[in-house]
Write an enzyme that holds these catalytic residues in place. Structure first.
Site, PDB file in Angstrom:
ATOM      1  N   HIS A 269      -6.408   2.412  -0.778  1.00 43.23           N
ATOM      2  CA  HIS A 269      -7.614   3.217  -0.541  1.00 43.23           C
ATOM      3  C   HIS A 269      -8.405   3.447  -1.829  1.00 43.23           C
ATOM      4  O   HIS A 269      -9.615   3.627  -1.780  1.00 43.23           O
ATOM      5  CB  HIS A 269      -7.247   4.540   0.127  1.00 43.23           C
ATOM      6  CG  HIS A 269      -6.910   4.398   1.581  1.00 43.23           C
ATOM      7  ND1 HIS A 269      -7.342   5.260   2.549  1.00 43.23           N
ATOM      8  CD2 HIS A 269      -6.178   3.455   2.240  1.00 43.23           C
ATOM      9  CE1 HIS A 269      -6.890   4.877   3.742  1.00 43.23           C
ATOM     10  NE2 HIS A 269      -6.166   3.789   3.572  1.00 43.23           N
TER      11      HIS A 269
ATOM     12  N   PRO B 260     -11.040  -0.093   6.742  1.00 42.14           N
ATOM     13  CA  PRO B 260     -10.802  -0.685   8.062  1.00 42.14           C
ATOM     14  C   PRO B 260     -10.171   0.339   8.997  1.00 42.14           C
ATOM     15  O   PRO B 260      -9.630   1.342   8.540  1.00 42.14           O
ATOM     16  CB  PRO B 260      -9.824  -1.825   7.755  1.00 42.14           C
ATOM     17  CG  PRO B 260      -9.130  -1.404   6.507  1.00 42.14           C
ATOM     18  CD  PRO B 260     -10.100  -0.572   5.725  1.00 42.14           C
TER      19      PRO B 260
ATOM     20  N   SER C 182     -10.995   6.932  -8.169  1.00 43.15           N
ATOM     21  CA  SER C 182     -12.003   7.844  -7.605  1.00 43.15           C
ATOM     22  C   SER C 182     -11.455   8.570  -6.378  1.00 43.15           C
ATOM     23  O   SER C 182     -11.899   9.664  -6.052  1.00 43.15           O
ATOM     24  CB  SER C 182     -13.296   7.093  -7.252  1.00 43.15           C
ATOM     25  OG  SER C 182     -13.020   5.986  -6.416  1.00 43.15           O
TER      26      SER C 182
ATOM     27  N   ASP D 285      10.385  -5.284   3.487  1.00 44.27           N
ATOM     28  CA  ASP D 285      10.895  -6.590   3.920  1.00 44.27           C
ATOM     29  C   ASP D 285       9.920  -7.213   4.907  1.00 44.27           C
ATOM     30  O   ASP D 285       8.805  -6.696   5.070  1.00 44.27           O
ATOM     31  CB  ASP D 285      12.293  -6.400   4.550  1.00 44.27           C
ATOM     32  CG  ASP D 285      12.275  -5.359   5.666  1.00 44.27           C
ATOM     33  OD1 ASP D 285      11.226  -5.185   6.316  1.00 44.27           O
ATOM     34  OD2 ASP D 285      13.313  -4.691   5.871  1.00 44.27           O
TER      35      ASP D 285
ATOM     36  N   ASP E  48     -10.391   2.628  -9.493  1.00 45.96           N
ATOM     37  CA  ASP E  48     -10.872   3.510 -10.562  1.00 45.96           C
ATOM     38  C   ASP E  48     -10.393   4.950 -10.383  1.00 45.96           C
ATOM     39  O   ASP E  48     -10.949   5.864 -10.998  1.00 45.96           O
ATOM     40  CB  ASP E  48     -12.409   3.478 -10.620  1.00 45.96           C
ATOM     41  CG  ASP E  48     -13.037   4.100  -9.371  1.00 45.96           C
ATOM     42  OD1 ASP E  48     -12.308   4.309  -8.374  1.00 45.96           O
ATOM     43  OD2 ASP E  48     -14.253   4.393  -9.408  1.00 45.96           O
TER      44      ASP E  48
ATOM     45  N   GLY F 114     -13.854   0.360  -6.104  1.00 43.65           N
ATOM     46  CA  GLY F 114     -12.979  -0.347  -7.035  1.00 43.65           C
ATOM     47  C   GLY F 114     -11.776   0.483  -7.449  1.00 43.65           C
ATOM     48  O   GLY F 114     -11.690   1.684  -7.152  1.00 43.65           O
TER      49      GLY F 114
ATOM     50  N   VAL G 203     -12.412   1.301  -2.200  1.00 44.11           N
ATOM     51  CA  VAL G 203     -13.631   2.114  -2.256  1.00 44.11           C
ATOM     52  C   VAL G 203     -14.028   2.339  -3.715  1.00 44.11           C
ATOM     53  O   VAL G 203     -13.273   2.947  -4.467  1.00 44.11           O
ATOM     54  CB  VAL G 203     -13.420   3.468  -1.538  1.00 44.11           C
ATOM     55  CG1 VAL G 203     -14.662   4.339  -1.655  1.00 44.11           C
ATOM     56  CG2 VAL G 203     -13.045   3.251  -0.073  1.00 44.11           C
TER      57      VAL G 203
ATOM     58  N   THR H  56       5.184  -2.407   6.332  1.00 43.76           N
ATOM     59  CA  THR H  56       6.649  -2.441   6.436  1.00 43.76           C
ATOM     60  C   THR H  56       7.224  -1.089   5.979  1.00 43.76           C
ATOM     61  O   THR H  56       8.394  -0.806   6.179  1.00 43.76           O
ATOM     62  CB  THR H  56       7.248  -3.576   5.568  1.00 43.76           C
ATOM     63  OG1 THR H  56       8.663  -3.560   5.668  1.00 43.76           O
ATOM     64  CG2 THR H  56       6.896  -3.419   4.087  1.00 43.76           C
TER      65      THR H  56
HETATM   66  C1  HEM Z   1      -5.614  -4.065   7.522  1.00 41.99           C
HETATM   67  C2  HEM Z   1      -6.243  -2.922   7.654  1.00 41.99           C
HETATM   68  C3  HEM Z   1      -5.521  -1.604   7.626  1.00 41.99           C
HETATM   69  C4  HEM Z   1      -5.626  -0.617   8.550  1.00 41.99           C
HETATM   70  C5  HEM Z   1      -6.543  -0.608   9.767  1.00 41.99           C
HETATM   71  C6  HEM Z   1      -4.711   0.431   8.153  1.00 41.99           C
HETATM   72  C7  HEM Z   1      -4.558   1.623   8.823  1.00 41.99           C
HETATM   73  C8  HEM Z   1      -3.551   2.527   8.594  1.00 41.99           C
HETATM   74  C9  HEM Z   1      -3.324   3.725   9.357  1.00 41.99           C
HETATM   75  C10 HEM Z   1      -4.175   4.208  10.532  1.00 41.99           C
HETATM   76  C11 HEM Z   1      -2.221   4.329   8.866  1.00 41.99           C
HETATM   77  C12 HEM Z   1      -1.570   5.636   9.340  1.00 41.99           C
HETATM   78  C13 HEM Z   1      -1.995   6.804   8.480  1.00 41.99           C
HETATM   79  C14 HEM Z   1      -1.378   8.113   8.908  1.00 41.99           C
HETATM   80  O1  HEM Z   1      -1.117   8.341  10.089  1.00 41.99           O
HETATM   81  O2  HEM Z   1      -1.149   8.955   8.026  1.00 41.99           O
HETATM   82  C15 HEM Z   1      -1.750   3.514   7.771  1.00 41.99           C
HETATM   83  C16 HEM Z   1      -0.647   3.801   7.002  1.00 41.99           C
HETATM   84  C17 HEM Z   1      -0.243   3.035   5.919  1.00 41.99           C
HETATM   85  N1  HEM Z   1      -0.927   1.981   5.355  1.00 41.99           N
HETATM   86 FE1  HEM Z   1      -2.453   0.994   6.212  1.00 41.99          FE
HETATM   87  N2  HEM Z   1      -4.059   0.051   7.010  1.00 41.99           N
HETATM   88  C18 HEM Z   1      -4.519  -1.178   6.636  1.00 41.99           C
HETATM   89  C19 HEM Z   1      -4.161  -1.878   5.506  1.00 41.99           C
HETATM   90  C20 HEM Z   1      -3.232  -1.453   4.579  1.00 41.99           C
HETATM   91  C21 HEM Z   1      -2.993  -2.074   3.302  1.00 41.99           C
HETATM   92  C22 HEM Z   1      -3.769  -3.265   2.754  1.00 41.99           C
HETATM   93  C23 HEM Z   1      -1.984  -1.386   2.712  1.00 41.99           C
HETATM   94  C24 HEM Z   1      -1.346  -1.611   1.366  1.00 41.99           C
HETATM   95  C25 HEM Z   1      -1.031  -2.789   0.903  1.00 41.99           C
HETATM   96  C26 HEM Z   1      -1.599  -0.336   3.627  1.00 41.99           C
HETATM   97  C27 HEM Z   1      -0.562   0.532   3.418  1.00 41.99           C
HETATM   98  C28 HEM Z   1      -0.205   1.547   4.287  1.00 41.99           C
HETATM   99  C29 HEM Z   1       1.011   2.332   4.152  1.00 41.99           C
HETATM  100  C30 HEM Z   1       2.097   2.134   3.126  1.00 41.99           C
HETATM  101  C31 HEM Z   1       0.973   3.285   5.185  1.00 41.99           C
HETATM  102  C32 HEM Z   1       2.000   4.388   5.458  1.00 41.99           C
HETATM  103  C33 HEM Z   1       1.527   5.640   4.775  1.00 41.99           C
HETATM  104  C34 HEM Z   1       2.432   6.833   4.947  1.00 41.99           C
HETATM  105  O3  HEM Z   1       3.502   6.738   5.549  1.00 41.99           O
HETATM  106  O4  HEM Z   1       2.044   7.888   4.421  1.00 41.99           O
HETATM  107  N3  HEM Z   1      -2.391  -0.392   4.724  1.00 41.99           N
HETATM  108  N4  HEM Z   1      -2.595   2.429   7.608  1.00 41.99           N
END
Ligand code: HEM
Ligand SMILES: *[C@@H]1O[C@H](CO)[C@@H](O)[C@H](O)[C@H]1NC(C)=O
Length: 321
Positions: free
Chosen positions: A72, A169, A82, A249, A80, A78, A76, A200
């Site tokens: 995040h 996204p 922010s 994994d 940085d 870059g 947004v 994962t």
């Molecule tokens: C592809 C588009 C992506 C979408 C639509 C998306 C959306 C989401 C959403 C809705 C959550 C749940 C947040 C919550 O309930 O607190 C989440 C959690 C998470 N996202 Fe993504 N995400 C995306 C890409 C990524 C990327 C690129 C990463 C990092 C490489 C990432 C890492 C994570 C992690 C680690 C969690 C778990 C956070 C937690 O347990 O606090 N996500 N994501």
């Protein structure tokens, strides 16, 4: 003969000059490098490694929250830091509804690591919050069993953060939307699929996937559907990879093959035939997933990097100097 010789030496000089120009220009472009702090803060990586470990001992949410914070941040304005700024007027990235679900444990991990770095007199006020986020994200991945990769450093912190700058996204996005979004960051479909493997780790609130359960989404495995209905009846979240929620994994991809992807944006990577092959490949080859994840994280870490001209080394990660 003499002509031929002078021609050869001319060509040699020309090649030398060309190589030099190439090296110099790539050096100027590549501001980031792994040994950026080697002289000013030689212990940096060890300090961050130790404090991320402490945070992970304190809370299982720390690693997923920190990894997501890096995404995040970079997506947004870059990479940085922010995303960490707290604005007295309330106009900042963090309070945008797409960032509001970022868990406090991720922010706290960075604040603790930054405090530890700055308690070392040699390092004090020399290491950016943006670089600490990048290092802490790597530690979150590697200490969860994922790849242990080299992190490029030398980012400056941004001076502003606004609500309206946030574009991220969404869990209901289809493949075309996901690709369109990641291409604005200079990332390919393969990068996007590899980075989605970050799911994962960690969990999502039921509000992000509730619309899919109860037989509403044909791509969801019915037994997973029933399981999620039970989960959301008793708590408000489910694990993104419920086989190994705290292990980094390739079960994320193996789950997708079984219709057990939690978010719509996860499962669509398997439903859509244009991305299914990559999912199948990562599901079968964890090593390739790991190396592609590292490539994509490194690219993500180069997005919108600031320099001394438009950034600063923030003393308090939550407030510009
Ligand atoms: C592809 C588009 C992506 C979408 C639509 C998306 C959306 C989401 C959403 C809705 C959550 C749940 C947040 C919550 O309930 O607190 C989440 C959690 C998470 N996202 Fe993504 N995400 C995306 C890409 C990524 C990327 C690129 C990463 C990092 C490489 C990432 C890492 C994570 C992690 C680690 C969690 C778990 C956070 C937690 O347990 O606090 N996500 N994501
Ligand atoms: C990653 O590599 C570094 C440098 O070799 C090492 O000190 C660290 O313990 C490794 N981390 C993990 C989790 O294996």
């Amino acid at each position: 003969m003499a002509n031929l010789e002078s021609l050869a030496s001319l060509a040699a000089i020309l090649i030398l000059v060309l190589v030099e120009v190439a090296v110099l220009s790539s050096f100027a472009a590549a501001q980031l490098r792994p040994d950026y702090y080697a002289n000013v803060c030689p212990n940096l990586e060890g300090i961050v490694r130790y404090f991320v470990k402490q945070s992970m001992v304190k809370s299982p949410i720390s690693a997923p929250a920190t990894l997501r914070l890096f995404f995040h941040d970079c997506a947004v304005m870059g990479c940085d830091a922010s995303v960490m700024i707290i604005s007295p007027t309330g106009d900042d990235e963090w309070r945008n509804q797409d960032d509001y679900s970022l868990k406090p444990e991720g922010f706290q991990t960075i604040l603790d690591a930054k405090a530890a770095v700055d308690s070392d007199l040699q390092c004090r006020y020399k290491v950016s919050c943006a670089d600490i986020i990048a290092l802490a994200a790597r530690e979150s991945v590697s200490q969860s069993g994922g790849p242990n990769y080299t992190v490029e450093l030398g980012r400056y912190d941004g001076k502003k953060s606004t609500d309206r700058s946030v574009r991220l996204p969404h869990p209901g996005d289809n493949l075309d939307s996901l690709n369109a979004y990641f291409s604005t960051l200079g990332l390919s479909q393969t990068d996007m699929i590899a980075l989605s493997g970050g799911h994962t780790l960690g969990a999502a609130d039921c509000g992000f996937f509730k619309y899919r359960i109860g037989g509403n989404d044909q791509s969801m495995n019915p037994s997973f559907d029933a399981q999620l209905q039970g989960t959301c009846a008793k708590q408000n979240f489910a694990f993104l990879d419920d086989v190994t929620p705290v292990g980094f994994d390739n079960f994320y991809y193996r789950n997708l093959q079984n219709g057990r992807g939690l978010l719509g944006s996860d499962q669509v990577l398997y439903t859509d035939e244009r991305s299914r092959g990559t999912v199948d490949f990562y599901a079968a080859n964890q090593g390739t997933f790991f190396s592609d994840f590292v490539i994509a994280m490194t690219k993500l870490g180069r997005v919108g990097v600031k320099t001394a001209a438009d950034g600063e080394i923030r003393r308090d990660c939550q407030y510009p100097n």
